[in-house]
Design a protein around this motif. Structure first.
Motif, PDB file in Angstrom:
ATOM      1  N   THR A  24     -74.084 -23.997  28.367  1.00 32.13           N
ATOM      2  CA  THR A  24     -75.110 -23.355  27.538  1.00 32.13           C
ATOM      3  C   THR A  24     -75.183 -24.044  26.178  1.00 32.13           C
ATOM      4  O   THR A  24     -74.185 -24.584  25.693  1.00 32.13           O
ATOM      5  CB  THR A  24     -74.799 -21.860  27.325  1.00 32.13           C
ATOM      6  OG1 THR A  24     -73.514 -21.731  26.693  1.00 32.13           O
ATOM      7  CG2 THR A  24     -74.797 -21.096  28.642  1.00 32.13           C
ATOM      8  N   SER A 119     -80.070 -19.433  27.074  1.00 35.93           N
ATOM      9  CA  SER A 119     -80.462 -19.986  28.371  1.00 35.93           C
ATOM     10  C   SER A 119     -79.577 -21.182  28.662  1.00 35.93           C
ATOM     11  O   SER A 119     -79.243 -21.948  27.749  1.00 35.93           O
ATOM     12  CB  SER A 119     -81.932 -20.424  28.354  1.00 35.93           C
ATOM     13  OG  SER A 119     -82.793 -19.327  28.145  1.00 35.93           O
ATOM     14  N   ALA A 153     -76.677 -15.642  30.317  1.00 39.04           N
ATOM     15  CA  ALA A 153     -77.334 -16.822  30.871  1.00 39.04           C
ATOM     16  C   ALA A 153     -77.601 -16.696  32.366  1.00 39.04           C
ATOM     17  O   ALA A 153     -78.220 -17.579  32.965  1.00 39.04           O
ATOM     18  CB  ALA A 153     -76.476 -18.060  30.610  1.00 39.04           C
TER      19      ALA A 153
END
Length: 245
Positions: A24, A119, A153
């Motif tokens: 991430t 994300s 995520a």
């Protein structure tokens, strides 16, 4: 150094991923939180030498939180009491202890993550999708927030084990650049280090993988620099894991 075309993920049983900066883009969140915390603290102390990105990559990146605090303070000749992990980290800088400053930084990270979300890197997701069926996966992170980040995520169920800062503290494992957390993850997966690959974006993490005798150490250059990662022991350096997917 290994050529990307010669690296075959299928040759290895286990794959051990750092989180921030590899899976991430939360390394940028951590960088911002460290900069804000230390800028406030150093200004309050009248220290003229500002905190910079070089401080992050030299003293902080990949290390356990309180180790990073100690390293930056030592670079400026500042000695603070260790304090206690329960020391408050509230505005403006929290308790003036190593623990207090570390906790202030962590509070900033959590605030940013909750406000902005997270994300995963698309290239990393593509790489995870490309790994052979039966590949054993673990996260090895100095962060104590790894589970929360992975859940946000949408990747929590991808990894069999999470060896994070909480596990390191519970098991009394020294943090990166010591190899112990990576070795512990390999042990949990039931493989020797020689049968596992380490994926890291931090110089300290690459050094940990190299010191642990792992089958390969993949440096992911998110700003540390390809030469620096190679010098630390990376067998292959890429800008994104999609390059080897």
């Amino acid at each position: 150094m290994t050529d990307a075309a010669r690296f075959r993920p299928a040759d290895f049983t286990a794959h051990l991923f750092d989180l921030d900066g590899v899976v991430t883009p939360t390394a940028q969140v951590h960088m911002h939180a460290w900069e804000r915390m230390f800028s406030e603290f150093l200004t309050s102390r009248g220290v003229r030498e500002p905190y910079t990105d070089e401080d992050y990559f030299t003293h902080v990146d990949g290390r356990p939180r309180y180790d990073g605090v100690r390293a930056v303070l030592a670079a400026r000749g500042i000695l603070l009491p260790e304090g206690d992990p329960s020391d408050p980290g509230e505005q403006p800088v929290g308790a003036e202890t190593v623990s207090g400053l570390g906790n202030r930084k962590n509070a900033l990270v959590l605030s940013l993550l909750r406000a902005e979300g997270v994300s995963p890197y698309p290239g990393t997701v593509a790489y995870l999708d490309s790994l052979p069926a039966g590949a054993r996966l673990a996260i090895v992170s100095s962060s104590r927030n790894a589970r929360e980040v992975l859940e946000g995520a949408g990747l929590l169920d991808r990894f069999e084990h999470i060896v994070d800062g909480n596990v390191a503290a519970h098991e009394d494992l020294p943090g990166k650049p010591a190899p112990d957390t990576f070795v512990h993850a390999a042990t949990l997966l039931g493989v020797t280090p020689a049968r596992a690959v380490v994926y890291e974006d931090a110089v300290s993490g690459v050094r940990a993988g190299a010191a642990g005798g792992f089958g390969a150490v993949i440096g992911v250059d998110r700003g540390a620099g390809p030469d620096e990662l190679a010098a630390a022991g990376a067998t292959l350096v890429v800008q994104d894991l999609e390059e080897i997917a």
